[in-house]
Design a protein around this motif. Sequence first.
Motif, PDB file in Angstrom:
ATOM      1  N   THR A  41       1.578  -0.803   2.428  1.00  0.00           N
ATOM      2  CA  THR A  41       1.220  -2.159   1.997  1.00  0.00           C
ATOM      3  C   THR A  41       2.394  -2.840   1.309  1.00  0.00           C
ATOM      4  O   THR A  41       2.674  -4.035   1.540  1.00  0.00           O
ATOM      5  CB  THR A  41       0.005  -2.104   1.054  1.00  0.00           C
ATOM      6  N   LEU A  71       1.272  -6.011  -7.270  1.00  0.00           N
ATOM      7  CA  LEU A  71       0.026  -6.408  -6.610  1.00  0.00           C
ATOM      8  C   LEU A  71      -0.642  -5.227  -5.912  1.00  0.00           C
ATOM      9  O   LEU A  71      -1.857  -5.034  -6.010  1.00  0.00           O
ATOM     10  CB  LEU A  71       0.322  -7.524  -5.597  1.00  0.00           C
ATOM     11  N   THR A  72       0.147  -4.409  -5.235  1.00  0.00           N
ATOM     12  CA  THR A  72      -0.429  -3.278  -4.502  1.00  0.00           C
ATOM     13  C   THR A  72      -1.015  -2.245  -5.451  1.00  0.00           C
ATOM     14  O   THR A  72      -2.133  -1.748  -5.235  1.00  0.00           O
ATOM     15  CB  THR A  72       0.649  -2.632  -3.618  1.00  0.00           C
ATOM     16  N   ILE A  92      -1.988  -2.579  -8.657  1.00  0.00           N
ATOM     17  CA  ILE A  92      -3.156  -3.073  -9.388  1.00  0.00           C
ATOM     18  C   ILE A  92      -4.364  -3.157  -8.463  1.00  0.00           C
ATOM     19  O   ILE A  92      -5.488  -2.772  -8.839  1.00  0.00           O
ATOM     20  CB  ILE A  92      -2.837  -4.436 -10.026  1.00  0.00           C
ATOM     21  N   SER A  93      -4.161  -3.634  -7.245  1.00  0.00           N
ATOM     22  CA  SER A  93      -5.285  -3.732  -6.302  1.00  0.00           C
ATOM     23  C   SER A  93      -5.861  -2.356  -5.990  1.00  0.00           C
ATOM     24  O   SER A  93      -7.086  -2.170  -5.955  1.00  0.00           O
ATOM     25  CB  SER A  93      -4.818  -4.411  -5.006  1.00  0.00           C
ATOM     26  N   GLY A  94      -4.986  -1.376  -5.787  1.00  0.00           N
ATOM     27  CA  GLY A  94      -5.474  -0.037  -5.482  1.00  0.00           C
ATOM     28  C   GLY A  94      -6.272   0.560  -6.619  1.00  0.00           C
ATOM     29  O   GLY A  94      -7.362   1.120  -6.405  1.00  0.00           O
ATOM     30  N   VAL A 149      -7.769  -1.061  -9.024  1.00  0.00           N
ATOM     31  CA  VAL A 149      -8.995  -1.840  -9.226  1.00  0.00           C
ATOM     32  C   VAL A 149     -10.070  -1.404  -8.243  1.00  0.00           C
ATOM     33  O   VAL A 149     -11.247  -1.261  -8.600  1.00  0.00           O
ATOM     34  CB  VAL A 149      -8.688  -3.346  -9.089  1.00  0.00           C
ATOM     35  N   VAL A 150      -9.661  -1.161  -6.995  1.00  0.00           N
ATOM     36  CA  VAL A 150     -10.631  -0.699  -5.997  1.00  0.00           C
ATOM     37  C   VAL A 150     -11.204   0.660  -6.391  1.00  0.00           C
ATOM     38  O   VAL A 150     -12.421   0.895  -6.316  1.00  0.00           O
ATOM     39  CB  VAL A 150      -9.963  -0.638  -4.609  1.00  0.00           C
TER      40      VAL A 150
END
Length: 458
Positions: free
Chosen positions: A123, A140-141, A143-145, A147-148
């Motif tokens: 990603t 971004l990658t 934090i997104s991971g 958070v998921v």
Amino acid sequence: MSRVPRWLGRVGAGLSEMSERLDERRAEVEREEAEADAPPAPPQDVPADGPPSLAEQRVTVVPQRPDAAQAVPWGVRVAAEAGWRLLVLAGTVWVLMRVISTVQLVVFAFVVALLITALLQPTVARLKRYGVPRGLATTLTAISGFVVLGLLGWFVTWQVMENIDDLSNQIQNGIDDLRDWLLKSPFHVTEKQINQISKNLADAVGANTDQITSAGLEGVQVVVEALTGILLTFFSTLFLLYDGRGIWEWTLKLVPAAARPGVAGAGPRAWRTLTAYVRGTVIVALIDAIFIGLGIYFLGVPMAVPLAVFIFLFAFIPLVGAVVSGALAVVVALVTQGVFTAVMALAVVLAVQQIEGHILQPFILGRAVRVHPLAVVLSVAAGGMVAGIGGAVVAVPLVAVTNTVVGYLRAYAHETAAPPPVPAVARNAEGPGASPPDPGEGEAAATRPEPPQPPASH
């Protein structure tokens, strides 16, 4: 008359000379015969007056003892050489395991960060190709991971808390139904035996009250360690995603110069193996969770979604995780919906797992991480004994990466030890009698390991 005496004198002189020669020849023959019949001469260390006495021999003769190393059989010497080397290796591994167990939290957090990085790195690379700066793409990658993952854990907890009362009532009803079935079954189970089993369970819980209480008191320490591990994993993932190449180049500086080319070539291949394993395992676990979750949902089993999430998470433990998660779904179906629903849930779990083992894993994972089933079982068991669930999770990828690294280093050592091939042009230039080029050279060059390359950027 004067000539006759002179002639007679010459004849007499010739006969005299011939007689002397015959005497000399006879003396030589007698001498040779005497030497042949004479006894052999005594050795130099034996005196001329005869051999030494027995007492003198006991004093002067010293027996020659063989070398102690040569007296040991060859097989025993080989076993001893291999034995002390194995002892050194075992001692090294023992010390290494002691060090790892001392900093187990740090090691486990870094290994989990490696697995998450292998999953998220594509990603980051895709965002960089779209023009996003490296730092922003990494942030971004990551934090997104996380958070998921956090939302996934929260959803499972919320579903369990929402359905815990209903599940408790259904479990109690299932236990009552199971009790009635045992009383009416052909096993001749009596009411007294069932009450005795219930009493034994209650006594066991009461006897372990102190342990349960101490475990509850230790829960605070467990929470603190869990938060520490999560923070270490998060920051390690950030740095690995942002500057993976720099970390790898710094690691190569710690390797001896003689072994650095081989390690530099093995690193990218190990990373590709780890990436393939993580992506393939995530895809297979997702397929298992979706199909088994749909199956138990249509069968009316409560908490189908949380059970599907548990199946997804346990799929990261090869072999053992699928059995445990499937058994959990079947037990919940048994105590809540009865025997028929449990049998149908078991059929669904076995069907999905058979498809996974024979179709999904060979197709998705491929040969990059192919490990023998016996090696998988032993590695999972050893990892679980050493580090619990975390050790069982990281055992198989560690074995897969080790297999790739050892295979490459063996091929690299063979390539560097072999003499350089003579070009076909040089052989043909030696003359018309030179041998033609070997047709197998093209295949050998195709299978020859690639030159060392720096690892791909994370």
